[in-house]
Design an enzyme around this catalytic site. Structure first.
Site, PDB file in Angstrom:
ATOM      1  N   GLY A 214       0.795  -1.218   0.000  1.00 35.66           N
ATOM      2  CA  GLY A 214       0.000   0.000   0.000  1.00 35.66           C
ATOM      3  C   GLY A 214       0.831   1.273   0.000  1.00 35.66           C
ATOM      4  O   GLY A 214       0.526   2.235  -0.711  1.00 35.66           O
TER       5      GLY A 214
ATOM      6  N   GLN B  25      -7.911  -0.925   2.508  1.00 32.54           N
ATOM      7  CA  GLN B  25      -8.764  -1.540   3.539  1.00 32.54           C
ATOM      8  C   GLN B  25     -10.130  -1.949   2.997  1.00 32.54           C
ATOM      9  O   GLN B  25     -10.975  -2.423   3.756  1.00 32.54           O
ATOM     10  CB  GLN B  25      -8.940  -0.585   4.730  1.00 32.54           C
TER      11      GLN B  25
ATOM     12  N   SER C 214      -3.198  -3.809  -1.188  1.00 34.62           N
ATOM     13  CA  SER C 214      -2.054  -4.394  -0.496  1.00 34.62           C
ATOM     14  C   SER C 214      -2.408  -5.820  -0.052  1.00 34.62           C
ATOM     15  O   SER C 214      -3.453  -6.022   0.571  1.00 34.62           O
ATOM     16  CB  SER C 214      -1.743  -3.518   0.720  1.00 34.62           C
ATOM     17  N   GLY C 215      -1.533  -6.779  -0.368  1.00 26.30           N
ATOM     18  CA  GLY C 215      -1.851  -8.193  -0.140  1.00 26.30           C
ATOM     19  C   GLY C 215      -2.062  -8.589   1.309  1.00 26.30           C
ATOM     20  O   GLY C 215      -2.931  -9.399   1.630  1.00 26.30           O
TER      21      GLY C 215
ATOM     22  N   CYS D 155       0.767   2.023  11.785  1.00 28.73           N
ATOM     23  CA  CYS D 155       1.876   2.915  11.419  1.00 28.73           C
ATOM     24  C   CYS D 155       2.065   4.028  12.424  1.00 28.73           C
ATOM     25  O   CYS D 155       3.116   4.650  12.482  1.00 28.73           O
ATOM     26  CB  CYS D 155       1.642   3.508  10.036  1.00 28.73           C
TER      27      CYS D 155
HETATM   28  N1  PLP Z   1      -3.339   2.630   3.125  1.00 31.03           N
HETATM   29  C1  PLP Z   1      -4.161   2.203   4.097  1.00 31.03           C
HETATM   30  C2  PLP Z   1      -5.567   2.684   4.152  1.00 31.03           C
HETATM   31  C3  PLP Z   1      -3.683   1.317   5.078  1.00 31.03           C
HETATM   32  O1  PLP Z   1      -4.489   0.907   6.054  1.00 31.03           O
HETATM   33  C4  PLP Z   1      -2.340   0.889   5.004  1.00 31.03           C
HETATM   34  C5  PLP Z   1      -1.777  -0.007   6.054  1.00 31.03           C
HETATM   35  O2  PLP Z   1      -2.193   0.020   7.192  1.00 31.03           O
HETATM   36  C6  PLP Z   1      -1.545   1.348   3.959  1.00 31.03           C
HETATM   37  C7  PLP Z   1      -2.074   2.219   3.037  1.00 31.03           C
HETATM   38  C8  PLP Z   1      -0.117   0.912   3.829  1.00 31.03           C
HETATM   39  O3  PLP Z   1      -0.070  -0.396   3.322  1.00 31.03           O
HETATM   40  P1  PLP Z   1       1.241  -1.299   3.453  1.00 31.03           P
HETATM   41  O4  PLP Z   1       1.317  -1.737   4.871  1.00 31.03           O
HETATM   42  O5  PLP Z   1       0.982  -2.442   2.518  1.00 31.03           O
HETATM   43  O6  PLP Z   1       2.392  -0.470   3.009  1.00 31.03           O
END
Ligand code: PLP
Length: 382
Positions: A69, A173, A193-194, A320
């Site tokens: 993602g 999501q 995102s997988g 995050c």
């Molecule tokens: N976008 C959203 C809405 C997310 O919830 C997340 C991860 O929590 C991401 C992007 C980032 O994805 P990735 O963990 O695959 O980098």
């Protein structure tokens, strides 16, 4: 342990692992090699691309494999925006979008952050009002990672098309939880995102509609139409493709409905048994696996730790920003106070969760909230 933090990441399904295993030892070739081993790896990638395209209702030529993602969101924004352009994002985007937008602002682009209403939804009229003559891209997520609230992306897609502005949606999501069809949404770019739907971590895709003038962030080989050069992560891509195939089936074979029923039961019991418990974003459409609940007068971090000790894994919000002292930007954007945001927890279910697990977790949460409230009452009266 009862794992209810599937929006942070979800466990790999055995079928996904099974699909990946041959790519490590047998079809291990470089997909760009013309010999047999390379061609076998390429055939695996081709099949995965079809599985991803089927989930999104797009052409295989419109799929760019990424590492997930964060990369998809960065590529979409930084690959479309140039200095002097105007970018519109919502205030509740993931940090992959908000931090990219902040970086772009430092490079000389204009950024508007559109606010949300009390339900955590972006109002399409606010997007329309934010459009300027130099607006190049609108980026609004399909489903919020903390509340699960679905955004009116189809309407925003129509507004973007009318204004001749490119439209990206972060569907990280939403993928696998609700049907996603790029033509219905009307987006030019879409990120998935997988690992959010039982695929491997470090895998994902960006849908790029034919004709979208996206520029790469990396330069190197010809892979992924030069938009994402570098030797492909073949096992990861294969697992990601299989996860997309399973996710697509789960939308119509009752699996997602079942997850929705577990979520509804969990939140109904918590709200009925815990005084002053309130669901953030209730009353508007949400993805079926997520609930975000405010437990007034309880420290969310203390509750997460107490639950962890009792064998229930949940989180206060985005992984995050976990551990950050700041209250969630998503919940405060919806009008919660900082204290209320810090007292809210996210429960996110996955395909592995059972009724026994969610019922057991519910009882543990009821007990833990009561004990924490008792402790803080003793503290204040002491
Ligand atoms: N976008 C959203 C809405 C997310 O919830 C997340 C991860 O929590 C991401 C992007 C980032 O994805 P990735 O963990 O695959 O980098």
């Amino acid at each position: 342990m009862i794992y209810l933090d599937n929006n942070a990441t979800s466990p790999l399904l055995p079928e996904v692992l099974e699909a990946m295993l041959p790519c490590f030892m047998e079809a291990f070739g470089n997909p760009s090699s013309i010999h047999n081993c390379g061609r076998r790896a390429l055939a695996h990638i081709k099949e995965a691309r079809q599985q991803v395209a089927a989930l999104l209702g797009c052409r295989t030529t419109e799929i760019i494999f990424t590492s997930g993602g964060t990369e998809g969101d960065n590529l979409a924004l930084k690959g479309m925006i140039r200095p002097g352009d105007h970018l519109i994002v919502s205030a509740i985007e993931h940090s992959a979008i908000l931090s990219s937008a902040a970086w772009l602002a430092k490079q000389g682009c204009e950024v508007t952050r559109v606010v949300v209403n009390g339900n955590g939804q972006v109002e399409p009229s606010s997007i329309r009002a934010a459009i300027r003559p130099n607006t190049r891209l609108i980026s609004v997520m399909t489903a919020n990672n903390e509340t699960g609230v679905l955004q009116p992306v189809e309407e925003i897609g129509r507004i973007a098309a009318e204004a001749d502005v490119w439209f990206h949606t972060d569907a990280v999501q939403a993928a696998g939880k609700v049907p996603l069809f790029v033509d219905r949404i009307g987006c030019d770019l879409l990120t998935i995102s997988g690992h959010k739907f039982h695929g491997p971590q470090g895998t994902g895709a960006l849908f790029v509609r034919a004709g979208t003038p996206l520029r790469p962030l990396l330069h190197g080989g010809h892979q992924e139409k030069h938009l994402r050069p570098g030797t492909e992560n073949v096992p990861g891509i294969v697992g990601f493709g299989r996860a997309c195939q399973i996710a697509r089936a789960a939308l119509s074979n009752g699996v997602m409905e079942n997850i929705g029923a577990l979520r509804d039961r969990l939140e109904a019991v918590l709200v009925s048994l815990i005084p002053d418990a309130r669901i953030n974003g209730k009353g508007v459409p949400r993805v079926p696996n997520t609930t975000n609940i405010l437990f007034e007068q309880v420290s969310g971090d203390a509750l997460v730790m107490a639950l962890d000790d009792l064998g229930v894994e949940v989180s206060r919000g985005s992984a995050c920003s976990a551990g950050a002292a700041d209250p969630s930007n998503v919940l405060t954007a919806m009008g919660l106070t900082g204290a209320q945001a810090r007292s809210s927890l996210r429960f996110s279910l996955g395909k592995q969760n059972t009724l026994e697990e969610t019922d057991a977790a519910t009882a543990v949460v009821v007990d833990a909230v009561a004990k924490l409230r008792e402790k803080s009452a003793m503290f204040w009266t002491a």
